[in-house]
Structures are given as structure tokens and as C-alpha cells.
Enzyme design. Structure first.
Site, PDB file in Angstrom:
ATOM      1  N   PRO A  56       0.828  30.448 -38.424  1.00 46.01           N
ATOM      2  CA  PRO A  56      -0.612  30.677 -38.313  1.00 46.01           C
ATOM      3  C   PRO A  56      -1.231  30.783 -39.696  1.00 46.01           C
ATOM      4  O   PRO A  56      -0.854  31.630 -40.493  1.00 46.01           O
ATOM      5  CB  PRO A  56      -0.714  32.012 -37.564  1.00 46.01           C
ATOM      6  CG  PRO A  56       0.608  32.222 -36.939  1.00 46.01           C
ATOM      7  CD  PRO A  56       1.599  31.533 -37.800  1.00 46.01           C
ATOM      8  N   GLU A  57      -2.172  29.890 -39.976  1.00 45.12           N
ATOM      9  CA  GLU A  57      -2.857  29.893 -41.258  1.00 45.12           C
ATOM     10  C   GLU A  57      -4.326  30.246 -40.990  1.00 45.12           C
ATOM     11  O   GLU A  57      -4.661  30.658 -39.887  1.00 45.12           O
ATOM     12  CB  GLU A  57      -2.708  28.520 -41.941  1.00 45.12           C
ATOM     13  CG  GLU A  57      -1.247  28.104 -42.065  1.00 45.12           C
ATOM     14  CD  GLU A  57      -1.042  26.728 -42.690  1.00 45.12           C
ATOM     15  OE1 GLU A  57      -1.881  26.311 -43.493  1.00 45.12           O
ATOM     16  OE2 GLU A  57      -0.039  26.077 -42.360  1.00 45.12           O
ATOM     17  N   ARG A  71       9.727  25.010 -49.654  1.00 45.67           N
ATOM     18  CA  ARG A  71       9.108  24.509 -48.434  1.00 45.67           C
ATOM     19  C   ARG A  71       9.108  22.987 -48.446  1.00 45.67           C
ATOM     20  O   ARG A  71       9.064  22.374 -49.514  1.00 45.67           O
ATOM     21  CB  ARG A  71       7.652  24.982 -48.317  1.00 45.67           C
ATOM     22  CG  ARG A  71       7.452  26.475 -48.472  1.00 45.67           C
ATOM     23  CD  ARG A  71       7.885  27.240 -47.241  1.00 45.67           C
ATOM     24  NE  ARG A  71       7.720  28.675 -47.387  1.00 45.67           N
ATOM     25  CZ  ARG A  71       8.744  29.529 -47.521  1.00 45.67           C
ATOM     26  NH1 ARG A  71       9.987  29.102 -47.592  1.00 45.67           N
ATOM     27  NH2 ARG A  71       8.521  30.814 -47.607  1.00 45.67           N
ATOM     28  N   LYS A 107      -5.163  35.763 -44.094  1.00 48.56           N
ATOM     29  CA  LYS A 107      -4.509  35.410 -42.828  1.00 48.56           C
ATOM     30  C   LYS A 107      -4.334  36.636 -41.940  1.00 48.56           C
ATOM     31  O   LYS A 107      -3.475  36.650 -41.059  1.00 48.56           O
ATOM     32  CB  LYS A 107      -3.145  34.777 -43.087  1.00 48.56           C
ATOM     33  CG  LYS A 107      -3.187  33.439 -43.812  1.00 48.56           C
ATOM     34  CD  LYS A 107      -1.781  32.896 -44.006  1.00 48.56           C
ATOM     35  CE  LYS A 107      -1.767  31.726 -44.962  1.00 48.56           C
ATOM     36  NZ  LYS A 107      -0.399  31.341 -45.342  1.00 48.56           N
TER      37      LYS A 107
END
Length: 273
Positions: A2-3, A262, A58
Site C-alpha cells: 500500500p502506497e 528492490r 503512508k
DNA sequence: TTAGCCCTGAGA
DNA sequence: TCTCAGGGCTAA
């Protein structure tokens, strides 16, 4: 995962349902999620009214009566949704927040347990104890500030965009999508990019974030809306998760590299240093 | 600046 | 059984 767009979507959905309600009972079953002691929370929440709900970086923040604030971070797989007692309390449900005169409540469910719940006192926008304040997000920053912040930093652009103390809100998906939109290579150094290209990146990020909010965010694995439905923006990703697929612009194969631990997806033809 | 950690489920 | 996904923190 979730961003910013996912949390913003949640805030907009939860706000009209929950604002004005008064907490009745709180159940916590996973101590690692909670950054405030469970007994304190169980004692403090009942009787408090939810006054406003907003997104900060966030985090989803509930401002309560009596100068108490509840902060949620969904980590990777966190879900916060509105459900009644019929919803099964499986092993991933870590908190249930119930309200007076409401058969439905908020359920906090998180498979990988990277999510956190904090409590803070005083002003709603003052960060909880133990949380180093996050930077402003690209929707709050002016174009001039955005350029200045990046220019004075060493390091690769993608890593900087992911660093929540540089600017908040972006995660792996929207950083990749924004860099593609601006045609900037993820390993570029901001100090070497022209002001024009940084300005272009600024507007690209805002465009991607706003479009994603319109689509209710991206639901790749676990992210869901407050009512259990899924976001739609994953169907509009141009590079994220598309390794070896053709670039929608030039047809070159999308590549994947490792950056800051990442995966980074980009078009080696369109995205320049 | 980077590696490793937390954590669990999915897929090879 | 091993590897991978990654938000954010800590240690080197």
C-alpha cells in the site's frame, strides 16, 4: 505495497463511514502489530469519538476526541476494512475496532505482519513517539521544493524516491511507474539531471499518483478497499511487473534490475540517464 | 550506502 | 525445500 494512492483511497472510503462514531470495544490479538500497549489502547479508546480521518505519508490517521490520535501503517499486506460480526476472524486478523450503535466495525488484517498501529497525544499531525517524522509527499511539495530536495542529495533517483525521509508516499510500484512516465532511468543521479527533466519528473509523479487514486489504487496481492473490493490501477501499470514484455511505447523489452534491495522495472530504450 | 532482518504465502 | 515479494528499521 500500500502506497500513497492506496492509503488515500482508504481514507476517502473510511471517513464517511466512521467519522462521528464512538469506539465501544477494541480487541487486539497480535502484540507485535501494536506500538502502544494493548491494555492502554483498550482502556483509552472506548468512549472516544472519531473526529477526522486523514492520510499522512503512508499512514492513515484517526483524530479522536480528547486529543488522542490513532495511526495505522499497513506495511506490505495490511488491510483495514469495514465488516460485520459475520466476517471470519482468521489467524491474520490482528485487531477489531467496534463502535457504539453500529453492527459493523473496522478489522485490521495483515498476513506478513509488517503493519503497525500507533497512538499519539496532542495535535493530530504530530508524529507518534518513536516514529521519526516522514517527509512531505509529492502532492504537498511545490515544484521548486521537489527539485531542490533531489538536487542536494547524492545517490540514485529511484533510491531517493523510495526514501521516506526524502519524500514520502512512493513505494516500489509508483516509483517505477513515475520514472517511466518521465523517461528517467532509475539509476540516474538527480544532480546530473537538468531542471527541466526534474520538473518533468515532478509532474509525472503527480500525474501517476492522481490517476492511481482515481482508479482506487493497485491491488496486486492483498490490498483491498474498505468494503473489500479491489483497486483497478494494476491493470494500467506500464512497467511494474512487466519484465520481458514489450514497452508500450517503443516495443523494447522491459528490463528488471536490483536497486536498494528492490526490483526495478524500466524500459532500457525510453528511459535515459 | 548497503546488507540483513522482520514475516508469510506462492510458486518453482 | 528453497526463493522471492518488499516497507522500514538497524547495523556495519
Amino acid at each position: 505495497m500500500p502506497e500513497l494512492p492506496e492509503i488515500e483511497t482508504l481514507a476517502r472510503q473510511i471517513r464517511p463511514r466512521v467519522c462521528g462514531l464512538v469506539f465501544s470495544q477494541v480487541t487486539m490479538t497480535e502484540p507485535t502489530i501494536l506500538k502502544t500497549s494493548a491494555p492502554i489502547l483498550k482502556k483509552e479508546l472506548p468512549g472516544r469519538k472519531v473526529q477526522t480521518i486523514f492520510r499522512q505519508a503512508k499512514f492513515l490517521v484517526f483524530e479522536l476526541s480528547g486529543k488522542l490520535n490513532l495511526w495505522f501503517h499497513l506495511g506490505m499486506t495490511g488491510q483495514l476494512f469495514w465488516a460485520g460480526p459475520e466476517f471470519p476472524r482468521d489467524k491474520h486478523v490482528h485487531a477489531v475496532l467496534e463502535f457504539e450503535n453500529s453492527p459493523q466495525g473496522l478489522i485490521f488484517r495483515d498476513i506478513r505482519k509488517f503493519g503497525k498501529i500507533f497512538m499519539s497525544n496532542g495535535r493530530a499531525d504530530s508524529w507518534p513517539e518513536g516514529v521519526k517524522p516522514f517527509a512531505k509527499d509529492p502532492l504537498e511539495l511545490s515544484r521548486e521544493n521537489f527539485i531542490e530536495i533531489l538536487r542536494r542529495r547524492a545517490g540514485k533517483i529511484k533510491s531517493l524516491l523510495l526514501n521516506q525521509r526524502v519524500m514520502s508516499g512512493l513505494g516500489n510500484i509508483y516509483a517505477d511507474e513515475s520514472l517511466f512516465e518521465a523517461r528517467v532511468h532509475p539509476r540516474s543521479k538527480p544532480a546530473r539531471l537538468s531542471a527541466k527533466r526534474l520538473e518533468n519528473l515532478y509532474f509525472s509523479i503527480r500525474k501517476v499518483l492522481e490517476l492511481a487514486i482515481q482508479h482506487g489504487g493497485s491491488s496486486i496481492d492483498d490490498y483491498i478497499h474498505a468494503d473489500g473490493r479491489r483497486g483497478d490501477f494494476q491493470n494500467h501499470h506500464k512497467v511494474y511487473g512487466r519484465e520481458e514484455d514489450p514497452c508500450i511505447d517503443c516495443g523494447a523489452r522491459i528490463r528488471r534490475i536490483r536497486l536498494s534491495g528492490r526490483s526495478s522495472f524500466f524500459c532500457p530504450h525510453c528511459q535515459k540517464f
